[in-house]
Design an enzyme around this catalytic site. Structure first.
Site, short mmCIF file in Angstrom:
data_model
loop_
_atom_site.label_atom_id
_atom_site.label_comp_id
_atom_site.label_asym_id
_atom_site.label_seq_id
_atom_site.Cartn_x
_atom_site.Cartn_y
_atom_site.Cartn_z
N ARG A 103 -8.17 4.25 -2.81
CA ARG A 103 -8.08 5.61 -2.27
C ARG A 103 -6.90 6.31 -2.96
O ARG A 103 -5.75 5.89 -2.82
CB ARG A 103 -7.87 5.54 -0.75
CG ARG A 103 -7.61 6.89 -0.15
CD ARG A 103 -7.49 6.85 1.38
NE ARG A 103 -7.16 8.18 1.80
CZ ARG A 103 -6.06 8.53 2.48
NH1 ARG A 103 -5.20 7.62 2.86
NH2 ARG A 103 -5.84 9.77 2.78
N HIS A 147 -3.52 15.80 -0.18
CA HIS A 147 -2.49 14.96 0.41
C HIS A 147 -1.16 15.70 0.24
O HIS A 147 -0.27 15.25 -0.47
CB HIS A 147 -2.49 13.57 -0.26
CG HIS A 147 -1.79 12.50 0.52
ND1 HIS A 147 -2.41 11.32 0.88
CD2 HIS A 147 -0.54 12.40 1.01
CE1 HIS A 147 -1.55 10.55 1.54
NE2 HIS A 147 -0.40 11.19 1.62
N GLU A 192 -4.10 13.54 6.96
CA GLU A 192 -3.10 13.76 8.01
C GLU A 192 -2.69 15.22 8.13
O GLU A 192 -1.53 15.57 7.87
CB GLU A 192 -1.86 12.89 7.76
CG GLU A 192 -2.14 11.40 7.73
CD GLU A 192 -0.87 10.57 7.48
OE1 GLU A 192 0.19 11.14 7.20
OE2 GLU A 192 -0.96 9.34 7.56
N ASN A 321 -5.40 6.63 10.02
CA ASN A 321 -4.13 6.06 9.57
C ASN A 321 -3.33 5.67 10.81
O ASN A 321 -3.11 6.49 11.70
CB ASN A 321 -3.31 7.08 8.78
CG ASN A 321 -3.97 7.44 7.45
OD1 ASN A 321 -4.99 6.87 7.08
ND2 ASN A 321 -3.38 8.38 6.73
N TYR A 323 0.24 3.53 12.07
CA TYR A 323 1.48 2.82 11.74
C TYR A 323 2.25 2.36 12.98
O TYR A 323 2.82 1.28 12.98
CB TYR A 323 2.41 3.72 10.91
CG TYR A 323 1.90 3.96 9.51
CD1 TYR A 323 2.22 3.09 8.47
CD2 TYR A 323 1.08 5.04 9.22
CE1 TYR A 323 1.76 3.30 7.18
CE2 TYR A 323 0.60 5.26 7.94
CZ TYR A 323 0.94 4.38 6.92
OH TYR A 323 0.47 4.58 5.65
N GLU A 379 -5.18 4.11 5.99
CA GLU A 379 -3.79 3.69 5.73
C GLU A 379 -3.28 2.82 6.86
O GLU A 379 -3.49 3.13 8.04
CB GLU A 379 -2.82 4.89 5.64
CG GLU A 379 -2.94 5.73 4.41
CD GLU A 379 -1.93 6.88 4.39
OE1 GLU A 379 -0.84 6.75 4.99
OE2 GLU A 379 -2.25 7.91 3.79
O1 IFM Z 1 3.66 7.64 2.65
C1 IFM Z 1 2.95 8.13 3.73
C2 IFM Z 1 1.62 8.71 3.29
O2 IFM Z 1 1.78 9.69 2.32
C3 IFM Z 1 0.92 9.33 4.47
N1 IFM Z 1 0.82 8.43 5.58
C4 IFM Z 1 2.03 7.72 5.97
C5 IFM Z 1 2.67 7.07 4.77
C6 IFM Z 1 3.94 6.33 5.19
O3 IFM Z 1 4.84 7.22 5.77
#
Ligand code: IFM
Length: 485
Positions: A103, A147, A192, A321, A323, A379
């Site tokens: 990606r 992005h 995002e 995504n 985290y 992600e």
């Molecule tokens: O690096 C970023 C990415 O560009 C977008 N999602 C989160 C990642 C980590 O912060």
């Protein structure tokens, strides 16, 4: 301590056995089917460099990162990982890791420097070569159209708070679809939009660094409108039948306590961080409670006739995504919440709390509330202080913490599948250490270590672990998802 004495061989399997994490493999891939897509992700501004080459013009991130005090260490993406010149080597790394898919994002100011008008053929040619190189190595290209690198000229004309930017984005999407749509079938319109709108136009910590709450909602609405218009363009103009999706980073909000004000803060966070995007895109409407929250701030989304129909284009998949979670309490700011750091919990170097349970709950919630769309983790990954990790005799960083993070989150994906979420793939963020936005180069998310002084790439132990996880998965079959009860 450096970690740069191993020379990876482009296009060849990456040799070496992971020193840690073998015992984690089984649990990580349990519940994932043999045809699960294994990939890695990057974005243009974070890795390409060549900021002023071959006709590329500045984006908002070029301007922002060159603004004193905006980015840690005064870092910027002028050179980054020099991927623009080292692309074949980097595709070789992907191939060596045996990943199925890559990606990447297309840089709008490289392809259409002013954000409108003439196409920059030299810039577009880079992505043409990238796609060919990937296909030649048997890697499926997944193209993200946006992005965060808005051409600066469009920002000077008002940026995303201005409606015209959505139409300019659709025009650019059509250009890219014309050029790559004979070979690319997997398309992501936006990455995002939360970050572009909330962090860029309200909190001011991302480009373009603006701080107006009404501009945040205008930007969010026009990003979604741009998504819908761009999705149409890709479907009309790509030569091969495309699969079109969008990637969100939903806020996984949990109240800090059972107190009604904390529960209300979590509702506000969910409305302004998650449902503001997903509801219009999937259901074609903004949530009523969100509109009530926004009205006192003169910040209602500037919806015109037909916008919501345009925004709610059919999706072939949803990119997710994930985290960390947000444990929240109320705040007097217009968005209504603040996050509380969980100091008693393990965290990454960001420092973001490590909370794999949030991956499972997010995926099952998306399935419950937004239907049985195919989901891809576009992600997930972690920054750790790799200089604190041991380095083996060959110079390879033994990043056991990152391996554990990936294993735990993959297992959480398996649990979501078992609970009925139709998750079909996982892209690790990121292939390479890279420019981590306002954190500069200090935070390293890569599977592959980059020595920025020499541009030497060295796969970390986690890269080999992911390679082995993909292999183990292909060798078995965790079974088909079962419907949600
Ligand atoms: O690096 C970023 C990415 O560009 C977008 N999602 C989160 C990642 C980590 O912060």
């Amino acid at each position: 301590m450096t970690a740069a004495s191993t020379e990876p061989v482009a296009g060849e399997p990456v040799a070496g056995e992971p020193m840690t994490g073998e015992s984690l493999l089984g649990e990580a891939v349990n519940g994932l089917p043999a045809d699960f897509v294994w990939g890695a992700a990057t974005s243009a501004y974070q890795i390409e460099g060549a900021a002023a080459e071959d006709g590329r013009a500045p984006s908002v991130w070029d301007t922002f990162s060159h603004t004193p005090g905006a980015v840690a260490g005064g870092d910027h993406g002028d050179v980054a990982c020099d991927h623009y010149h080292r692309m074949p080597e980097d595709v070789g790394l992907l191939a060596g890791l045996g990943l199925d898919a890559y990606r990447f994002s297309v840089s709008w100011p490289r392809v259409q420097p002013g954000g409108k008008g003439p196409v920059n053929a030299r810039g577009l040619a880079f992505y043409d070569r990238l796609v060919d190189e990937l296909l030649d190595k048997g890697i499926t290209p997944w193209a993200t159209l946006y992005h965060w690198d808005l051409p600066q000229e469009l920002e000077d004309a008002g940026g995303w708070p201005v409606r015209d930017t959505a139409y300019r984005f659709a025009e650019y999407a059509g250009i890219v679809a014309d050029a790559l749509g004979d070979r690319v079938t997997d398309w992501i319109t936006l990455n995002e939009p939360y970050c572009s709108a909330m962090l860029g136009y309200y909190q001011g910590v991302h480009a373009p660094g603006r701080t107006s709450f009404p501009d945040f909602t205008k930007a969010a609405h026009h990003l979604l409108l741009g998504h819908g218009l761009a999705a149409r363009q890709v479907r009309e103009r790509a030569a091969r039948p495309p699969r079109v999706g969008i990637t969100f980073n939903p806020v996984v909000a949990q109240p800090a306590s059972d107190a009604p004000e904390d529960v209300e803060a979590a509702r506000r966070a969910d409305a302004v961080g998650t449902r503001i995007y997903l509801d219009p895109v999937v259901h074609g409407r903004y949530p009523e409670d969100l509109l009530a929250d926004l009205a006192p701030y003169d910040a209602l989304p500037p919806v015109e006739d037909g916008d919501l129909e345009t925004i709610a284009q059919p999706l072939d998949f949803l990119g997710v995504n994930y985290y960390f979670r947000n444990v929240v309490k109320p705040s007097d700011e217009p968005h209504g919440y603040r996050s509380v750091q969980q100091t008693d919990r393990p965290s990454t170097a960001m420092p973001w709390e490590i909370y794999p349970e949030g991956m499972t709950s997010l995926l099952t919630r998306l399935t419950r509330e937004y239907g049985d769309l195919p989901l891809y983790i576009t992600e997930n990954g972690a920054a750790f202080d790799d200089t604190a990790s041991p380095v083996d005799a060959s110079g390879r960083i033994q990043d056991a913490d990152r391996i554990a993070f990936l294993a735990d989150h993959l297992a959480a994906v398996g649990r979501a599948r078992a609970a009925g979420a139709d998750v079909r793939g996982y892209f690790c963020w990121s292939l390479l250490d890279n420019f981590e936005w306002a954190y500069g180069y200090a935070k390293r998310f890569g599977l592959v270590h980059v020595d920025y002084a020499t541009q030497r790439r060295t796969p970390k132990a986690s890269a080999l672990w992911l390679r082995d996880a993909a292999r183990a998965c292909r060798a078995g079959d965790g079974g088909a998802p079962v419907p949600v009860e």
